[in-house]
Scaffold this active site. Structure first.
Site, PDB file in Angstrom:
ATOM      1  N   GLY A 108      14.475   5.230   1.349  1.00 18.17           N
ATOM      2  CA  GLY A 108      14.631   6.654   1.616  1.00 18.17           C
ATOM      3  C   GLY A 108      15.885   7.269   1.044  1.00 18.17           C
ATOM      4  O   GLY A 108      16.309   8.347   1.463  1.00 18.17           O
ATOM      5  N   ARG A 166       2.240  -2.327   2.120  1.00 19.85           N
ATOM      6  CA  ARG A 166       1.414  -1.539   3.046  1.00 19.85           C
ATOM      7  C   ARG A 166       0.605  -0.520   2.257  1.00 19.85           C
ATOM      8  O   ARG A 166       0.741  -0.413   1.036  1.00 19.85           O
ATOM      9  CB  ARG A 166       2.321  -0.804   4.040  1.00 19.85           C
ATOM     10  CG  ARG A 166       3.369   0.054   3.329  1.00 19.85           C
ATOM     11  CD  ARG A 166       4.096   0.994   4.247  1.00 19.85           C
ATOM     12  NE  ARG A 166       5.262   1.601   3.618  1.00 19.85           N
ATOM     13  CZ  ARG A 166       5.241   2.617   2.782  1.00 19.85           C
ATOM     14  NH1 ARG A 166       4.095   3.141   2.418  1.00 19.85           N
ATOM     15  NH2 ARG A 166       6.359   3.113   2.281  1.00 19.85           N
TER      16      ARG A 166
END
Length: 447
Positions: free
Chosen positions: A164, A291
């Site tokens: 992030g 994921r």
């Protein structure tokens, strides 16, 4: 196949997984915080379990409560969606210890790819091209200067456990390096509890290209093409498209083949995304996400393959439903992330949606869990929906996107829809001529 899947997430991704389960005839359980009691996925699931108060640490990140919910409802598998516990190796291990299947890779593979330094070592060993830089964590300023001098300035310092954009600092010269190193370490320690950092060559005008891969856990791997995620703000993706306007068929096939082979050699199971910086015809590995990605619908649009179905199939031991030669790429797709934020300042805008109308027509898909009268809580990510548009080519896709954005109505809160209406009319975007710095420069000009 599984009898009952617990969905350990919220919002549009929980609803997305729930729909896939229903199509496959699998019973669904959702967990929710008290703030999400009226959420759409809670209304539509076969069963729901409240697992705590609004803060994520007390609900969606509470492993013990989620495992208890599995035991209470008899769920034999858990789909983690993205975010929250989706890349938590401890969670995968605990589920395995309770004979509950984690719909994702093994805890060991999550650990390897969750450590940026180990991930880079592994990628290099598997034949994936990497950015020039340190082989491991950088421990002192003297070592940092030596490595930076070898690879050449500018360099970027990154947190090993990062994400992030936190714990990332650029040093343009040797004089900048000391402050950048100290700042990155401090941010990494505060954000992730681990102040280990590493150094890489800083590319000037790269694109962010990621390759969607799948492994069956038994030595087979395939790729579903690439996505271009270069339009970013503060290292957060805003607009994604497939295929990338920057790549040709040869480059697509080459990098896809490298990634599919690497996944097969790793013995990886389930969905994954291998992310690269791309500049001057070269790919440089930056990380792997173990994921499902937020932007997976653009890949589904151009391949016609349901990636959540594939996840469930692989996790249940059924293997992949397709071989590489079965995967064909058709047309072009773009996704816009619709956030409950001010379109200029990006300040979160929680509140009640008074009117919600989604666009329709050929090639239009909206993934969202909100509705008219829904109250957006202030506790979670501001993503409220995704607009996905598909066309026979990029020109048709952009035309369709412009029309769809004009039809999209969200009243009562601020959203990023006005930003996308601006972007779709921009010449650089229309020409596909942008890099990872383009959006922030554009926004700076608008201020």
């Amino acid at each position: 196949m599984f009898q009952k899947i617990l969905i350990a997430n919220r919002g549009e991704i929980a609803l997305r997984v729930l729909r896939a389960c229903k199509e496959l005839g699998i019973q669904t359980v959702v967990v929710h915080s008290t703030a999400d009691a009226d959420a759409m996925h809670v209304r539509l699931a076969d069963e729901s379990v409240c697992i705590g108060p609004p803060p994520s640490r007390d609900s969606y990140l509470n492993i013990h409560q989620i495992v208890a919910a599995c035991e209470i409802t008899g769920a034999d598998a858990v789909h983690p969606g993205y975010g929250f516990l989706s890349e938590n190796a401890k969670f995968a291990d605990i589920l395995a210890a309770h004979n509950i299947t984690f719909i994702g890779p093994s805890g060991d593979h999550i650990r390897i790819m969750g450590d940026k330094i180990e991930a880079k070592r592994t990628a290099k060993r598997l034949g994936i091209p990497v950015v020039p830089g340190s082989d491991g964590a950088v421990t002192d300023e003297k070592e940092a200067k030596r490595i930076a001098a070898e690879i050449g300035y500018p360099v970027i310092i990154k947190a090993s456990a990062g994400g992030g954009g936190r714990g990332m600092k650029v040093a343009l010269t040797e004089e900048d390096l000391e402050v950048a190193l100290q700042t990155a370490r401090t941010e990494a320690g505060a954000a992730f509890g681990d102040d280990a950092v590493y150094i890489e060559k800083y590319l000037q005008k790269p694109r962010h290209i990621e390759v969607q891969v799948f492994g069956d856990g038994f030595g087979r791997g395939v790729h579903f093409g690439e996505r271009d995620c270069s339009l970013q703000r503060r290292h957060q993706k805003v607009w994604e498209e497939a295929n990338s306007p920057a790549l040709n068929a040869e480059e697509r096939s080459r990098i896809g083949g490298i990634c599919a082979k690497a996944i097969a050699d790793l013995g990886y199971s389930g969905a994954g995304t291998i992310e690269f910086l791309y500049e001057n015809g070269e790919f440089y590995f930056i990380e792997m996400n173990t994921r499902l990605q937020v932007e997976h619908p653009v890949t589904e649009a151009i391949t016609g393959i349901d990636l959540v179905h594939e996840q469930i199939r692989v996790a249940s031991g059924g293997g992949l439903s397709v071989k590489q030669e079965d995967i064909k790429f058709n047309g072009h797709a773009i996704e816009c992330r619709i956030n409950a934020e001010d379109p200029r300042t990006f300040t979160p805008s929680p509140g009640t949606i008074t009117h919600f109308h989604t666009p329709g027509g050929l090639g239009i898909r909206v993934d969202s869990g909100v509705y008219s009268g829904y109250k957006i809580p202030p506790y979670y990510d501001s993503l409220i929906g995704k607009l996905i548009v598909h066309g026979r080519n990029r020109v048709e896709c952009m035309m369709r996107l412009r029309r769809a954005l004009d039809e999209f109505v969200v009243d009562g809160i601020k959203t990023t829809l006005p930003l996308f209406r601006d972007l779709v009319g921009n010449a650089d975007i229309a020409n596909g001529d942008y890099d990872i710095h383009w959006l922030e420069k554009y926004l700076a000009k608008e201020e």
